[in-house]
Scaffold this motif. Structure first.
Motif, mmCIF file in Angstrom:
data_model
loop_
_atom_site.group_PDB
_atom_site.id
_atom_site.type_symbol
_atom_site.label_atom_id
_atom_site.label_comp_id
_atom_site.label_asym_id
_atom_site.label_seq_id
_atom_site.Cartn_x
_atom_site.Cartn_y
_atom_site.Cartn_z
ATOM 1 N N PHE A 260 17.421 2.062 -25.172
ATOM 2 C CA PHE A 260 17.874 1.916 -26.708
ATOM 3 C C PHE A 260 16.545 2.121 -27.288
ATOM 4 O O PHE A 260 15.376 1.919 -26.979
ATOM 5 N N TYR A 261 16.620 2.447 -28.749
ATOM 6 C CA TYR A 261 15.625 2.772 -29.356
ATOM 7 C C TYR A 261 15.012 1.539 -29.868
ATOM 8 O O TYR A 261 15.338 0.613 -30.122
ATOM 9 N N ARG A 262 13.570 1.591 -29.653
ATOM 10 C CA ARG A 262 12.911 0.059 -29.529
ATOM 11 C C ARG A 262 11.774 0.316 -30.910
ATOM 12 O O ARG A 262 10.788 -0.235 -30.981
ATOM 13 N N GLY A 263 11.858 1.336 -32.017
ATOM 14 C CA GLY A 263 11.008 1.414 -33.314
ATOM 15 C C GLY A 263 10.228 2.311 -32.949
ATOM 16 O O GLY A 263 9.935 2.970 -31.865
ATOM 17 N N CYS A 264 9.579 2.912 -34.295
ATOM 18 C CA CYS A 264 8.729 4.061 -34.277
ATOM 19 C C CYS A 264 7.487 3.562 -33.527
ATOM 20 O O CYS A 264 7.017 2.442 -33.472
ATOM 21 N N GLY A 265 7.121 4.595 -32.760
ATOM 22 C CA GLY A 265 5.923 4.626 -31.839
ATOM 23 C C GLY A 265 4.460 5.060 -32.384
ATOM 24 O O GLY A 265 3.636 5.211 -31.409
ATOM 25 N N ALA A 266 4.551 5.515 -33.429
ATOM 26 C CA ALA A 266 3.346 6.012 -34.079
ATOM 27 C C ALA A 266 2.023 5.057 -33.890
ATOM 28 O O ALA A 266 2.326 4.002 -34.383
ATOM 29 N N GLY A 267 1.081 5.722 -33.459
ATOM 30 C CA GLY A 267 -0.236 4.992 -33.292
ATOM 31 C C GLY A 267 -0.073 3.917 -32.054
ATOM 32 O O GLY A 267 -1.080 3.302 -31.693
ATOM 33 N N GLN A 268 1.103 3.814 -31.436
ATOM 34 C CA GLN A 268 1.301 3.064 -30.244
ATOM 35 C C GLN A 268 1.269 3.629 -28.958
ATOM 36 O O GLN A 268 0.687 3.452 -27.948
ATOM 37 N N ASN A 269 2.272 4.712 -28.855
ATOM 38 C CA ASN A 269 2.424 5.572 -27.855
ATOM 39 C C ASN A 269 2.087 6.867 -28.196
ATOM 40 O O ASN A 269 2.485 7.786 -27.311
ATOM 41 N N THR A 270 2.158 7.204 -29.451
ATOM 42 C CA THR A 270 1.777 8.682 -29.676
ATOM 43 C C THR A 270 0.485 8.740 -30.685
ATOM 44 O O THR A 270 0.085 7.782 -31.395
ATOM 45 N N ILE A 303 -11.025 5.821 -35.291
ATOM 46 C CA ILE A 303 -9.890 5.956 -36.243
ATOM 47 C C ILE A 303 -8.798 5.222 -35.684
ATOM 48 O O ILE A 303 -7.859 4.664 -36.539
ATOM 49 N N TYR A 304 -8.751 5.345 -34.248
ATOM 50 C CA TYR A 304 -7.484 5.110 -33.529
ATOM 51 C C TYR A 304 -7.305 3.307 -33.787
ATOM 52 O O TYR A 304 -6.307 2.884 -33.859
ATOM 53 N N GLU A 305 -8.443 2.642 -33.692
ATOM 54 C CA GLU A 305 -8.348 1.505 -33.488
ATOM 55 C C GLU A 305 -8.631 0.383 -34.615
ATOM 56 O O GLU A 305 -8.186 -0.691 -34.801
ATOM 57 N N ASN A 306 -9.001 1.310 -35.864
ATOM 58 C CA ASN A 306 -9.655 0.549 -37.085
ATOM 59 C C ASN A 306 -8.978 1.032 -38.282
ATOM 60 O O ASN A 306 -9.464 0.528 -39.260
ATOM 61 N N THR A 307 -8.006 1.766 -38.230
ATOM 62 C CA THR A 307 -7.598 2.247 -39.580
ATOM 63 C C THR A 307 -6.059 1.585 -39.664
ATOM 64 O O THR A 307 -5.309 1.879 -38.831
#
Length: 469
Positions: A260-270, A303-307
């Protein structure tokens, strides 16, 4: 003091988020799609040089990215694209690609294989007339299928992707059969949303109540796909938590019981990368609101870890997961898990995330209550890549879809292969009935209280069912 993980040679910061990167290596394109979110055509100003692109490849590998998908514009319009693909492969990452499929020759397909491109998704948006109309070039549809054949011949795994809108929705069954016939193994579906060129052509967008007819059709194709060997996959704005969720998100690697859908993955897995080096948590998100920085100014890891723009999905407390929700999404029983569905979809409709009108579960609840949502354009888009307008959303009394009205999608308009109908003459009637039974189940299961629903009253129930049979 080092941990056991560090002693074993595993970098902890690489385990924090498993990331798939989608990299727009150029905005230059040889098509002119009327639904293109990035308004591709000409190259971006100050696109990364070859040396900058190679350095970025190394930064992605260091960050722990496992797969990079090259997109455009049209990725092969950049002269050094195969050099980039080769370096991605050499650094131990999987290299994939999404293409409009116009202009890939036999020789190009062979060079793609040699560069290590392992899989390609070809965009096909309907049958020939409609596809060529949407893509802005006569012959684009035929080129897509020539490309599929050429890629398959050199051993590249080929899938397809399709946007669902007024042009394509009714043709999905015929397109499905065509893809099966050419040997496509996967087919991803996504609802067209008002970003970029699509914001200027919003008459192609489906209204929320049309999802009631679209989803039984998608589900039917998904079930059929398991028999025909093609995986029909739900994109990020297909859902959520309605009766078809497990079918649409289940696959061999993901037990359907828990799919099932578990929420937006922006910045987490994409991760999304624009051709000028701008970094976003998702490639589809609007540039202005979600860019965390540029690799010319800061390292990718920084950028990935601190924004904030790439960490907005990270939550420290349960209440943080839903504080951005508003409208119907704020009161939904699945809010803590879904978190408003696809943020890209919400933002390009309303200029902020947190309220998603393209939710099947929501559309069903509305209909069962005798209501429907309708959006309309209030503010036009600016004309920049990844831009959007602003829409208003109103709630109205539910009105039946008119099967004769070509300006809306109804199951009655769906075009099925003759051999399907010969085997099951009542197929369309069955899908209509299924849609009506789903509404009834929402009342019987108590999802919508009987006192709130027209289904509780015989006359109103029969009126709703009459449009479903």
């Amino acid at each position: 003091m080092s941990t056991k993980l560090e002693q074993s040679g595993i970098k902890i910061n690489n385990l924090a988020r498993q990331t798939y990167a989608v990299w727009e290596i150029t905005l230059k394109c040889n098509l002119a799609c009327s639904h293109c979110g990035s308004r591709a055509g000409d190259s971006r100003v100050n696109e990364l040089s070859t040396s900058e692109a190679m350095d970025l490849v190394h930064q992605m590998a260091d960050l722990g990215i496992k797969e990079v998908s090259l997109i455009g514009g049209e990725a092969f319009m950049r002269p050094d694209w195969l050099m980039i693909a080769s370096e991605i492969t050499r650094m131990g990452m999987k290299c994939a690609m999404t293409t409009g499929g116009y202009g890939i020759s036999d020789g190009t397909a062979k060079r793609m294989k040699q560069a290590g491109i392992s899989s390609v998704s070809v965009s096909v948006d309907g049958l020939e007339k409609e596809h060529d109309l949407l893509r802005g070039k006569v012959g684009a549809w035929k080129q897509c299928f020539a490309t599929i054949e050429r890629l398959a011949n050199v051993g590249i795994t080929v899938g397809c992707n399709t946007q669902i809108n007024r042009y394509s929705a009714k043709q999905l069954p015929l397109l499905y059969q065509k893809l099966v016939d050419v040997g496509a193994r996967a087919w991803q579906l996504q609802l067209t949303v008002p970003m970029g060129n699509a914001a200027d052509n919003d008459d192609m967008l489906l209204q929320p109540k049309e999802l009631l007819d679209v989803y039984p059709l998608i589900n039917y194709l998904s079930v059929r796909g398991k028999q025909d060997g093609i995986s029909v996959q739900a994109g990020n704005n297909i859902g959520y938590f309605g009766p078809y969720e497990r079918q649409l998100r289940g696959n061999k690697a993901n037990n359907a019981e828990w799919a099932f859908y578990r929420g937006c993955g922006a910045g987490q897995n994409t991760l999304g990368i624009e051709a000028d080096g701008s970094i976003k948590g998702c490639p589809s998100l609007p540039t202005n609101a979600y860019t965390g920085g540029n690799i010319r100014e800061r390292s990718l890891r920084d950028i990935y870890e601190n924004t904030d723009e790439l960490r907005f999905n990270d939550v420290n407390k349960p209440e943080d997961a839903t504080k951005h929700l508003w409208g119907e999404c704020a009161s939904c029983e699945f809010a803590k898990v879904c978190r408003g569905g696809c943020n890209w979809t919400s933002h390009v409709f309303f200029g902020k995330r947190g309220n998603n009108p393209y939710c099947h579960h929501r559309a069903i609840k509305m209909a069962v209550r005798g209501k429907q949502e309708r959006f309309f354009l209030k503010k036009k888009a600016s004309g920049e890549p990844f831009d959007h307008g602003v829409f208003d959303l109103v709630v109205e009394d539910f009105t039946p879809l008119n099967p004769q009205d070509s300006s809306v999608f109804s199951l009655a308009q769906a075009q099925f292969p003759d051999k399907w109908l010969a085997k099951e003459p009542q197929l369309v009637t069955r899908l209509f009935s299924e849609r009506g039974l789903i509404m009834k189940q929402y009342v019987d299961a108590g999802i919508v209280p009987k006192e709130e629903s027209p289904w509780f009253h015989k006359e109103q129930r029969e009126a709703l069912m009459s449009q479903a049979i």
